[in-house]
Write a protein that holds these residues in place. Structure first.
Motif, PDB file in Angstrom:
ATOM      1  N   VAL A  23       0.850  -1.187   0.000  1.00  0.00           N
ATOM      2  CA  VAL A  23       0.000   0.000   0.000  1.00  0.00           C
ATOM      3  C   VAL A  23       0.886   1.236   0.000  1.00  0.00           C
ATOM      4  CG1 VAL A  23      -1.776   1.316   1.231  1.00  0.00           C
ATOM      5  CG2 VAL A  23      -1.818  -1.195   1.293  1.00  0.00           C
ATOM      6  N   TRP A  24       0.647   2.143  -0.937  1.00  0.00           N
ATOM      7  CA  TRP A  24       1.327   3.434  -0.950  1.00  0.00           C
ATOM      8  C   TRP A  24       0.521   4.393  -0.084  1.00  0.00           C
ATOM      9  CZ3 TRP A  24       1.180   0.256  -5.195  1.00  0.00           C
ATOM     10  CH2 TRP A  24       2.400  -0.009  -5.833  1.00  0.00           C
ATOM     11  N   GLU A  25       1.086   4.821   1.011  1.00  0.00           N
ATOM     12  CA  GLU A  25       0.362   5.657   1.979  1.00  0.00           C
ATOM     13  C   GLU A  25       0.324   7.119   1.520  1.00  0.00           C
ATOM     14  OE1 GLU A  25      -1.127   4.376   4.489  1.00  0.00           O
ATOM     15  OE2 GLU A  25      -0.154   2.471   4.897  1.00  0.00           O
ATOM     16  N   TYR A  26      -0.757   7.796   1.898  1.00  0.00           N
ATOM     17  CA  TYR A  26      -0.867   9.222   1.590  1.00  0.00           C
ATOM     18  C   TYR A  26       0.157  10.013   2.391  1.00  0.00           C
ATOM     19  CZ  TYR A  26      -2.825  13.912   1.084  1.00  0.00           C
ATOM     20  OH  TYR A  26      -2.998  15.244   0.814  1.00  0.00           O
ATOM     21  N   ASP A  27       0.879  10.889   1.685  1.00  0.00           N
ATOM     22  CA  ASP A  27       1.877  11.761   2.299  1.00  0.00           C
ATOM     23  C   ASP A  27       1.463  13.199   1.988  1.00  0.00           C
ATOM     24  OD1 ASP A  27       4.050  13.262   3.076  1.00  0.00           O
ATOM     25  OD2 ASP A  27       5.547  12.083   1.989  1.00  0.00           O
ATOM     26  N   ARG A  28       0.834  13.855   2.958  1.00  0.00           N
ATOM     27  CA  ARG A  28       0.300  15.183   2.665  1.00  0.00           C
ATOM     28  C   ARG A  28       1.404  16.195   2.385  1.00  0.00           C
ATOM     29  NH1 ARG A  28      -3.069  16.925   7.934  1.00  0.00           N
ATOM     30  NH2 ARG A  28      -4.284  17.802   6.224  1.00  0.00           N
ATOM     31  N   GLU A  29       2.601  15.964   2.893  1.00  0.00           N
ATOM     32  CA  GLU A  29       3.714  16.865   2.599  1.00  0.00           C
ATOM     33  C   GLU A  29       4.055  16.792   1.116  1.00  0.00           C
ATOM     34  OE1 GLU A  29       6.715  19.670   3.071  1.00  0.00           O
ATOM     35  OE2 GLU A  29       5.086  19.100   4.452  1.00  0.00           O
ATOM     36  N   ALA A  30       4.061  15.564   0.565  1.00  0.00           N
ATOM     37  CA  ALA A  30       4.373  15.399  -0.854  1.00  0.00           C
ATOM     38  C   ALA A  30       3.289  15.997  -1.746  1.00  0.00           C
ATOM     39  CB  ALA A  30       4.544  13.913  -1.171  1.00  0.00           C
ATOM     40  N   ALA A  31       2.050  16.077  -1.225  1.00  0.00           N
ATOM     41  CA  ALA A  31       0.930  16.572  -2.024  1.00  0.00           C
ATOM     42  C   ALA A  31       0.616  18.038  -1.770  1.00  0.00           C
ATOM     43  CB  ALA A  31      -0.307  15.719  -1.743  1.00  0.00           C
ATOM     44  N   LYS A  32       1.401  18.724  -0.934  1.00  0.00           N
ATOM     45  CA  LYS A  32       1.019  20.071  -0.475  1.00  0.00           C
ATOM     46  C   LYS A  32       0.911  21.081  -1.611  1.00  0.00           C
ATOM     47  CE  LYS A  32       5.705  21.653   0.748  1.00  0.00           C
ATOM     48  NZ  LYS A  32       6.562  22.152   1.844  1.00  0.00           N
ATOM     49  N   ASP A  33       1.795  21.017  -2.610  1.00  0.00           N
ATOM     50  CA  ASP A  33       1.721  21.981  -3.715  1.00  0.00           C
ATOM     51  C   ASP A  33       0.467  21.758  -4.550  1.00  0.00           C
ATOM     52  OD1 ASP A  33       4.109  23.089  -2.901  1.00  0.00           O
ATOM     53  OD2 ASP A  33       5.331  21.930  -4.300  1.00  0.00           O
TER      54      ASP A  33
END
Length: 447
Positions: free
Chosen positions: A246-256
């Motif tokens: 499972v690839w977990e959600y990383d909100r830091e990676a998605a912030k932009d």
């Protein structure tokens, strides 16, 4: 009447951390579990069929769009779920299942598919033309513009079908649309190399280009006025699952990407392949604008877990009873998969031992494609029939379904095979209800 999802978008944009779970499934146990979980809440039920499940030819379920609608409404009647709170959605509507034939024929099929969905009463339409069709890449045609143009053609068909529908039902609600050009394939990742390389979150420039390209295409194809009904964009937030990863959600990676959503006052993100994300991750996704959370395989995985546990109880209780023919549900399901491997062979790889394990326990849950098959469905029905009049010992339930055992001890769950299976599915649904801020309705007390 304002579409409930348009209303949710407005409320989210006004500061509410509100979202909705999209149950992408045709499994009866899953649908009933969702209805029972949501019945006493403040949330509508969004249930979606995928283009390969339900189409004008019957899909792999044997149901056409109108059949699926009737099926859902019958389950609503059975469970007591209010019909008016059901939102019917069509997922990946486009040439997905015809991508290897002539593009013109594929698009004609896609047009008929969308038309039948709208006429059947589906009001959330995911226009998905993100896949290259036969010859697109070789001819250098495949890009955002081609994807948007094809989606616009399908939108025009949907709008025409809605006008036709209004002639039969003047109260028919206008459908809302979801678009996108970076759309994860249905059913989870297929290639092991993706697990090694990781997933790339959609780039801001790609997200913005998608919106502008689609908007221009809508204008060019005469459906510019329909842009007001576009509520969501499918992007890659960096979540996915494969057979055992499972690839977990990383909100830091998605912030932009998340920040870019502020530039569009009437749009939110639709997140696909959110199966198996943690409750915390799902809640963060809703807070970040991914307010439509699609889930499917995790729910049938929950069904499979529950059914396997009940099968184990059946074997323990009845294997020495000469008057009972055991269902052999697990064995017959696996035999059906071995006999006809087309629905799992592209998802499972590795050693023979690993493939055998994946057929039963993979997160991709490809065994869901085999549940409608006659021999598998017969085995399931046989198992339930065998246990219909059996008092399941709490010791056995504790052994195989300990969470359900505890709920029974608290007076919250009956010990029937059907209820045990549906409650197992419900554990996965609960994660989404937490994330989307679904709460129990407050019933006024009489003085």
């Amino acid at each position: 009447m304002v579409h409930p999802i348009k209303d949710m978008v407005t409320r989210y944009k006004n500061g509410e951390n509100i979202g909705i779970v999209s149950v992408c499934c045709s499994n009866q146990f899953v649908i009933e579990a969702a209805m029972e979980r949501l019945k006493g809440t403040n949330s509508p039920l969004l249930v979606e069929s995928t283009a390969n499940q339900v189409d004008q030819f019957g899909g792999y379920t044997g149901m056409k769009p109108k059949d699926y609608v009737n099926y859902i409404y019958k389950l609503a009647e059975k469970t007591g779920f209010p019909k008016e709170r059901i939102i019917l959605g069509g997922d990946h509507l486009g040439p997905l299942t015809w991508k290897n034939i002539d593009p013109r024929e594929a698009m004609e099929n896609a047009k008929n598919l969308v038309r039948e969905y709208v006429l059947a009463g589906f009001t959330k339409i995911h226009l998905d033309t993100s896949m290259p069709l036969k010859g697109d890449i070789e001819k250098g045609l495949y890009d955002d513009s081609l994807i948007a143009n094809r989606a616009s053609v399908l939108c025009k068909i949907a709008e025409e079908a809605y006008i036709e529908l209004l002639q039969k039902d003047e109260n028919a609600i206008h459908p809302v649309y979801v678009i996108g050009s970076e759309v994860p394939i249905p059913g989870g990742a297929q290639a092991e190399e993706e697990e090694e390389e990781g997933l790339q979150v959609t780039k801001v420039e790609n997200f913005k280009n998608t919106i502008e390209t689609f908007k221009q295409a809508f204008e060019s194809f005469g459906v510019g006025d329909s842009w007001q009904y576009v509520v969501g964009v499918v992007v890659q937030p960096g979540v996915e699952f494969s057979s055992d990863h499972v690839w977990e959600y990383d909100r830091e990676a998605a912030k932009d990407l998340v920040a870019a959503l502020d530039d569009y006052e009437n749009l939110v993100f639709e997140a696909h392949s959110t199966d198996y994300q943690t409750p915390k991750a799902l809640k963060e996704m809703v807070e970040d604008g991914f307010i439509i959370l699609k889930v499917g395989p995790a729910l049938t995985y929950g069904f499979r877990e529950g059914a396997f546990a009940v099968n184990a109880m059946e074997n323990e209780l009845l294997k020495y009873d000469s008057n009972i023919e055991l269902s052999n549900f697990i064995e017959i399901l696996d035999f059906s998969m071995v006999k006809d491997p087309k629905d799992w062979k592209n998802h499972y790889s590795g050693t023979g031992d690993k493939i055998k394990l994946d057929r039963k326990y993979s997160l991709s849950d490809r065994c869901r494609y085999y549940l409608p098959k006659e021999e598998v469905n017969f085995a399931l029905e046989k198992m339930l029939e065998n246990l219909k009049d059996v008092n399941l010992p709490i010791t056995l339930v504790s052994q195989f379904m300990h969470t359900q055992y505890k709920k029974h001890r608290e007076g919250k769950l009956d010990l029937t095979a059907e209820d045990l299976i549906k409650d197992r599915i419900g554990e996965y649904i609960d994660d989404y209800l937490y994330a989307t801020d679904v709460v129990e309705e407050k019933i006024p007390q009489l003085c």
